[in-house]
Scaffold this active site. Structure first.
Site, short mmCIF file in Angstrom:
data_model
loop_
_atom_site.label_atom_id
_atom_site.label_comp_id
_atom_site.label_asym_id
_atom_site.label_seq_id
_atom_site.Cartn_x
_atom_site.Cartn_y
_atom_site.Cartn_z
N HIS A 19 0.85 -1.18 0.00
CA HIS A 19 0.00 0.00 0.00
C HIS A 19 0.89 1.23 0.00
O HIS A 19 2.02 1.21 0.50
CB HIS A 19 -0.87 -0.03 1.26
CG HIS A 19 -1.95 0.99 1.32
ND1 HIS A 19 -1.71 2.31 1.64
CD2 HIS A 19 -3.29 0.89 1.13
CE1 HIS A 19 -2.85 2.98 1.65
NE2 HIS A 19 -3.84 2.15 1.34
N ASP A 51 2.60 -4.32 8.08
CA ASP A 51 1.36 -3.56 7.91
C ASP A 51 0.22 -4.56 8.10
O ASP A 51 -0.04 -5.39 7.24
CB ASP A 51 1.34 -2.94 6.52
CG ASP A 51 -0.01 -2.33 6.15
OD1 ASP A 51 -0.94 -2.36 6.99
OD2 ASP A 51 -0.15 -1.82 5.02
N LYS A 60 -10.96 -0.56 9.90
CA LYS A 60 -11.09 -1.81 9.15
C LYS A 60 -11.47 -2.97 10.07
O LYS A 60 -11.86 -4.04 9.60
CB LYS A 60 -9.79 -2.12 8.40
CG LYS A 60 -9.40 -1.07 7.37
CD LYS A 60 -8.12 -1.43 6.66
CE LYS A 60 -7.54 -0.27 5.88
NZ LYS A 60 -8.40 0.15 4.76
N CYS A 94 -4.75 2.41 -3.78
CA CYS A 94 -3.53 2.93 -3.16
C CYS A 94 -2.38 1.94 -3.30
O CYS A 94 -1.59 1.74 -2.38
CB CYS A 94 -3.75 3.28 -1.69
SG CYS A 94 -4.91 4.63 -1.43
#
Length: 403
Positions: free
Chosen positions: A121, A198, A224, A361
């Site tokens: 990302h 991540d 999320k 992204c």
């Protein structure tokens, strides 16, 4: 639809349209809908329980401080960490930027190297580019396997003692591919590098244990994970946090301030300048409690079954290209011949189906895939077969329109 799934869907008031019809929400990878438990926690914290934290001597402030720090403890425990290892941030993006701007600036110099991957990302690319421009550190990019996973065999060949950091996505936000994170950690540590994960797409759908993963940094967001926007977390090893300089200056992160010099609070408070996101932290913890009560293993199996069904259906369409591995985690990306994903998304919206359409992204990954964008269906714990049925009907309608 099972009884359990129906019950879960009823927990989420956002899963209906303004007209009262079912909304087939397949964009949980971007942001998840919020259950009543999170909405209720937000309402209480913003209303009857509200007060500032850490500085009031009156009873409600003390109670809110206890609730705020209990939230930190809950969220840290959710990923197998300790409360003094967890820093509240505005999201995973700020968490990664914090590492780059503090640990990175303090420890990396020209001649050092960072290893990223093709599928990252932008939030796990741009902060390191900013650090590169500031310090002269070099960035290397690990390729992918043919089915869209980070190629750890290639990473092993690429890594050298000059590499000081490896930063990978635990789960790809486009392909749903799941990293063998423990092997990646072993490879990084084998050359003396730190390892950052991540975890945005991992924490909503699989059990995460930072100790078992042996990572040094773990970044994730609340929104999320069925929690609020505007808050996330950075977990880091206690000794690493203790050696990192402050990220921002202001109230709350200090020990003693004079015009001659300032001393700083210990971690994690050192990295939380200003009045914190009190309500959001409490709602974040409510989301963690909600997910934990269902069970990450239950959610993972549920989403895997939905992914398998959708991929099987799309695989049978000659005009559809599927991306990523078959055993992806809650995410299916695809493209239709002759139909831009934005057009598909617009037509699906008319059918009360919400997907993501774009580069997600992850523009370097789009370049690698040879497409400008993909359509992405991403599942949540509330998703069910009716969502897939509606998506497939919408794809068939799109085919008729563009045929």
């Amino acid at each position: 639809m099972t009884t359990d799934t129906l019950t879960r869907r009823m927990d989420f008031p956002g899963l209906v349209t303004a007209a009262g019809k079912p909304w087939h929400y397949l964009d949980s990878g971007a942001t998840a809908q919020k259950p009543h438990a999170v909405l209720d926690a937000t309402d209480r914290a913003m209303g009857a329980d509200y007060a500032t934290v850490h500085r009031g001597v009156y009873a409600r402030s003390a109670e809110m401080t206890l609730a705020f720090e209990a939230a930190r403890r809950t969220i840290a425990g959710f990923i197998g960490g300790q409360e003094d290892e967890l820093v509240f941030t505005r999201g995973a993006t700020e968490a990664i930027n914090l590492v780059a701007a503090t640990w990175g600036v303090e420890n990396l110099r020209a001649g050092d190297r960072i290893l990223l991957s093709v599928l990252e990302h932008h939030s796990n690319i741009v902060p390191w580019q900013l650090l590169r421009d500031r310090t002269g550190v070099a960035i290397d990019v690990c390729p992918l396997t043919p089915d869209g996973q980070i190629d750890l065999d290639a990473a092993e060949r690429m890594l050298t003692p000059q590499h000081k950091l490896v930063a990978f996505a635990h789960v790809s936000n486009v392909l749903g591919s799941v990293l063998d994170a423990r092997r990646a950690a072993d490879l990084a540590h084998g050359v003396g590098a730190k390892f950052l994960l991540d975890g945005c797409q991992a924490v909503p759908r699989m059990t995460v244990d930072v100790a078992a993963l042996d990572c040094d940094f773990y970044a994730f967001s609340a929104h999320k994970l069925y929690g609020p926007t505007g808050i996330g977390a950075l977990w880091a090893r206690k000794d690493i946090l203790a050696a990192m300089p402050p990220y921002q200056g202001g109230g709350s992160m200090i020990d003693r301030v004079t015009f001659e010099r300032t001393t700083y609070a210990p971690a994690p408070q050192r990295f939380e300048a200003g009045t914190p996101a009190i309500v959001e932290a409490i709602a974040f913890a409510a989301a963690v409690d909600y997910v934990s009560a269902i069970g990450l293993n239950v959610i993972e199996q549920h989403e895997h079954a939905l992914v398998a069904r959708l991929r099987d259906a799309l695989r049978g369409m000659n005009d559809v290209t599927l991306f990523g591995p078959d055993h992806s985690a809650g995410i299916v990306s695809f493209a239709m011949d002759g139909v831009h994903p934005h057009d598909l998304g617009t037509i699906l919206d008319e059918e009360n189906v919400a997907i993501r359409a774009g580069h997600h992204c992850a523009q370097p990954l789009m370049d690698h895939l040879g497409v400008p964008a993909t359509a992405r269906a991403s599942f949540g714990l509330y998703s069910d077969d009716s969502d897939i049925d509606a998506l497939l009907r919408g794809i068939e309608r799109t085919r008729r329109i563009f045929g």
